[in-house]
Structure formats: C-alpha cells, structure tokens
Motif scaffolding. Structure first.
Motif, PDB file in Angstrom:
ATOM      1  N   LEU A 127       0.948  -1.414  -0.023  1.00  0.00           N
ATOM      2  CA  LEU A 127      -0.041   0.003  -0.105  1.00  0.00           C
ATOM      3  C   LEU A 127       0.830   1.321   0.026  1.00  0.00           C
ATOM      4  CD1 LEU A 127      -2.808  -0.967   2.516  1.00  0.00           C
ATOM      5  CD2 LEU A 127      -3.069  -0.948   0.067  1.00  0.00           C
ATOM      6  N   THR A 128       0.463   2.202  -0.408  1.00  0.00           N
ATOM      7  CA  THR A 128       1.107   3.617  -0.663  1.00  0.00           C
ATOM      8  C   THR A 128       0.838   4.205   0.841  1.00  0.00           C
ATOM      9  OG1 THR A 128      -0.667   4.833  -1.243  1.00  0.00           O
ATOM     10  CG2 THR A 128       0.813   4.092  -2.884  1.00  0.00           C
ATOM     11  N   ASN A 161       7.366  -3.094   3.988  1.00  0.00           N
ATOM     12  CA  ASN A 161       6.740  -2.168   3.082  1.00  0.00           C
ATOM     13  C   ASN A 161       7.379  -0.722   3.937  1.00  0.00           C
ATOM     14  OD1 ASN A 161       5.639  -0.108   1.174  1.00  0.00           O
ATOM     15  ND2 ASN A 161       3.411  -0.582   2.241  1.00  0.00           N
ATOM     16  N   PHE A 162       8.759  -1.029   4.080  1.00  0.00           N
ATOM     17  CA  PHE A 162       9.323   0.000   4.925  1.00  0.00           C
ATOM     18  C   PHE A 162       9.132   1.600   4.389  1.00  0.00           C
ATOM     19  CE2 PHE A 162      12.883   1.940   7.131  1.00  0.00           C
ATOM     20  CZ  PHE A 162      12.951   1.504   8.426  1.00  0.00           C
ATOM     21  N   GLU A 163       9.460   1.861   3.245  1.00  0.00           N
ATOM     22  CA  GLU A 163       9.547   3.121   2.939  1.00  0.00           C
ATOM     23  C   GLU A 163       8.242   3.852   2.888  1.00  0.00           C
ATOM     24  OE1 GLU A 163      12.243   4.897   2.518  1.00  0.00           O
ATOM     25  OE2 GLU A 163      13.426   3.084   2.689  1.00  0.00           O
ATOM     26  N   GLU A 164       7.159   3.152   2.591  1.00  0.00           N
ATOM     27  CA  GLU A 164       5.786   3.918   2.469  1.00  0.00           C
ATOM     28  C   GLU A 164       5.395   3.898   3.967  1.00  0.00           C
ATOM     29  OE1 GLU A 164       4.144   5.219   0.097  1.00  0.00           O
ATOM     30  OE2 GLU A 164       5.908   5.046  -1.021  1.00  0.00           O
ATOM     31  N   VAL A 165       5.652   2.713   4.837  1.00  0.00           N
ATOM     32  CA  VAL A 165       5.172   2.913   6.099  1.00  0.00           C
ATOM     33  C   VAL A 165       5.965   4.166   6.914  1.00  0.00           C
ATOM     34  CG1 VAL A 165       5.138   1.779   8.518  1.00  0.00           C
ATOM     35  CG2 VAL A 165       4.327   0.548   6.295  1.00  0.00           C
ATOM     36  N   LYS A 195      15.402  -4.635   9.396  1.00  0.00           N
ATOM     37  CA  LYS A 195      14.366  -3.610   9.507  1.00  0.00           C
ATOM     38  C   LYS A 195      14.440  -2.945  10.839  1.00  0.00           C
ATOM     39  CE  LYS A 195      13.754  -3.286   4.941  1.00  0.00           C
ATOM     40  NZ  LYS A 195      14.559  -2.457   4.240  1.00  0.00           N
ATOM     41  N   ILE A 196      14.347  -3.589  11.823  1.00  0.00           N
ATOM     42  CA  ILE A 196      14.311  -3.353  13.207  1.00  0.00           C
ATOM     43  C   ILE A 196      15.530  -2.594  13.556  1.00  0.00           C
ATOM     44  CG2 ILE A 196      14.122  -3.878  15.648  1.00  0.00           C
ATOM     45  CD1 ILE A 196      12.812  -6.555  14.905  1.00  0.00           C
ATOM     46  N   TYR A 197      16.791  -2.758  13.094  1.00  0.00           N
ATOM     47  CA  TYR A 197      17.687  -1.996  13.277  1.00  0.00           C
ATOM     48  C   TYR A 197      17.775  -0.625  12.588  1.00  0.00           C
ATOM     49  CZ  TYR A 197      20.531  -5.657  15.263  1.00  0.00           C
ATOM     50  OH  TYR A 197      21.285  -6.512  16.429  1.00  0.00           O
TER      51      TYR A 197
END
Ligand code: SF4
Length: 341
Positions: A127-128, A161-165, A195-197
């Motif tokens: 999702l965006t 979805n790291f960037e959008e989140v 990703k947690i780091y």
C-alpha cells in the motif's frame, strides 16, 4: 494520477512552486482535504489555474467502504475498496481512551504465518502511504470522531513495506494533517531483524510490537517461516538495540494456541527469554480461523501462563481479540469476502 494523500506538505509546496504557483497554495489545499473537502471545485480560496492544475495531476482518493460489520463489543470491521479495485480491511476499536484503528500496510502478505488468514492468498502489492493514511481518515469519518490511536497490525508486514510505512508515520504525525502523536502509534512486525535496526536508527517514538508466538526457533519455524531467516536470539538483540536507540519499550505478542505453545514449560521459557528486558507481553488467545485447526487455550491455561510470567517479573496482560463474532482477526473478513465474489 497520484493520490494527493501521498504527498507531504513540503512535497506539495515544491510541486506548486514547479507549477509557477506560490508555495502557500499547498497549505490551503491541506486545510481543505484534512477538513474533509475532497472536491477541487469547492476549494474557493484557490485561483482557477491552481484548481485546474490540481485536477489535471491528482486524485483525492479516500478508500470507499465496501462492507462494514459491527461487533457486539463495538468493534467495526470495514472492507475498503481502493482505486485499482483491490480490497483491504481496517478495524476500528473503541476503548475508554478513544478510537483506535488497526490499519493494513499491504494487500495480503508474503510472510506465510500459519495462523494468519491474510497470507493465504499471498501478497498482491504494497500500500502507498496515502492508502494507509486513507484508512485512518475513512475510520474517522465513519465514527464521526478523531482517531486517537493507530496500530499497524492489519494485513501485511509493515516493515516489509518500509519506505511507505515510514512516510505514513510522517504524514499522520504532521501538525498540518492529523497531528497524531507517534506515542499513540504501534507498528507490529513478525521479526524482520534488519529492518528493526533501520527503524531504531530513525529514533521515532512509536511503540514496536514483536509477534513472537513461540519460545524456541524450532517451534517458531513451524508456524512462522521468517524464523528460518532470523533466530529468536537475533530478534532479541535487535530489540535491545531498538530500546537503547529510542528509549521506548517494546511489546511482545504471543498468541496462545491450545496444546501447542501454552504449557507451563513454554511460560517459563518465555520468562527466561524476556526477563532481562523491560518489556510487556500481550497474551492473545487465538481466534478460531476456519482454514486452520488451532483452538484457543483454555481460560485456566491462560491464567496459569500469565501468572508464571508475572511471577518472573515479566509484565503480561491478556488481550482478548476484539470482534471475534465478525471475522475481525487479521485477514479473515477480506478472505471471506474474496471467497464470495
Ligand atoms: S501475521 Fe502478520 S506477518 Fe504473519 S502472515 Fe499475517 S499479516 Fe503477515
């Protein structure tokens, strides 16, 4: 065309300037859309040329409610239709402190957790940020009140979805927008250690929730494929780093499944894992999901499990799944809906 809700105020300002319009137009537009005015024609403080450029380049796309169900406990589950025809689900829960919305971050999920209906059809797409934000806005419109808390615990793995989140977290926190404190936002993960780091280094004041659900790597691998990539030891190391970097406490989610992970030995093992961390455990008796044979633990086992954690100094509460009479567990309603069409 791009969804206007995907843009930060700064991005919208830069866009107006590129169009030869003054930057303050962006704030005017923001004021309209965050007050619920989605018709460009009705944005009377904008001149005609700015309105035309907006119409030519953007949609103002809130998801539309396709179906909604109200639980006896007040929980509302919405199926929301996106512009491309995809369906997502969003849950609104009413607490004494206000409304909390559980948003989806992906359509489906590729993580494959065996107890989760969201992953049964695989992942369709991310999702965006604007689509995640749209769920909060749609929920606020439905209940007619300000949403006070958001949990990213619906369909999808937020950190996949790291960037959008991350962009969503900035948008929802923006004072010109919903102005929701990061302290009122929880992001859940099945344990994407790298990703947690990365998240820790952003030093956001959100709450991080780890879906653990098992006390050994071997048992975790049976229900969560991500355990083949990251061990519990690696997750706990990343959690320590996260806590040091942000000063925030991390919570652990532990779904109790009858005869599977709810024994006294499991409770002792969980206490051993978490005792040295200042953390909180949410014990969640699983909802029965029709594709899976899991049954919730008995009340007696749940009480015993919680007591063992507390006796070891590990804070633990039992969180009953809300809305179990309306398929409110992650992905259930969307899956029931897709099976019907
Ligand atoms: S529990 Fe979360 S991470 Fe696991 S499959 Fe479901 S949505 Fe994905």
């Amino acid at each position: 065309m791009q969804n206007l809700f995907d843009l930060s105020l700064e991005e919208l300002k830069a866009w107006f300037v590129r169009q030869g319009e003054p930057a303050f137009r962006a704030k005017q537009v923001y004021d309209y859309i965050y007050k619920g005015c989605y018709e460009v024609e009705a944005m009377k403080t904008l001149n005609a040329s700015a309105r035309m450029k907006l119409q030519e380049n953007f949609t103002i796309a809130l998801p539309r409610i396709v179906e909604k169900r109200m639980s006896k406990d007040g929980t509302v589950k919405m199926l929301l239709g996106l512009e491309d025809g995809n369906i997502i689900e969003t849950v609104i829960m009413k607490y004494h402190y206000g409304y909390s919305v559980c948003v989806s971050c992906q359509i489906g999920c590729k993580m494959g957790c065996s107890f989760c209906a969201s992953t049964k059809g695989g992942m369709v797409r991310n999702l965006t940020a604007g689509e995640i934000l749209g769920q909060v806005l749609a929920a606020g419109q439905l209940v007619g009140e300000r949403i006070s808390h958001v949990v990213c615990m619906g369909s999808g793995e937020p950190l996949d979805n790291f960037e959008e989140v991350m962009k969503f977290l900035a948008l929802v926190n923006a004072k010109e927008g919903l102005n929701l404190s990061h302290r009122n936002i929880t992001v859940s993960t099945c344990g994407l250690v790298d990703k947690i780091y990365e998240l820790a280094d952003k030093k956001l004041q959100i709450t991080l929730a780890i879906s653990l659900h098992a006390v050994t790597d071997e048992s975790r691998k049976k229900i969560m494929p991500i355990a083949n990539k990251y061990s519990i030891h690696e997750i706990l190391n990343s959690v320590k780093y996260y806590m040091n970097a942000t000063g925030r406490r991390v919570t652990f989610e532990y779904a109790l499944v009858r005869g599977s992970n709810d024994t006294e030995a499991d409770a002792h093992a969980l206490a051993d894992l978490l005792r040295s961390l200042k953390t909180h455990v949410n014990l969640i008796p699983v909802n029965t999901i029709k594709e899976m044979l899991y049954l919730p633990s008995s009340d007696e086992s749940i009480t015993r499990f919680q007591k063992i954690l507390l006796d070891h100094g590990v804070e633990a509460t039992v969180r009953r799944e809300m809305g179990s009479d309306i398929d409110a567990a992650c992905g259930q309603l969307r899956r029931s809906y897709l099976e019907k069409i």
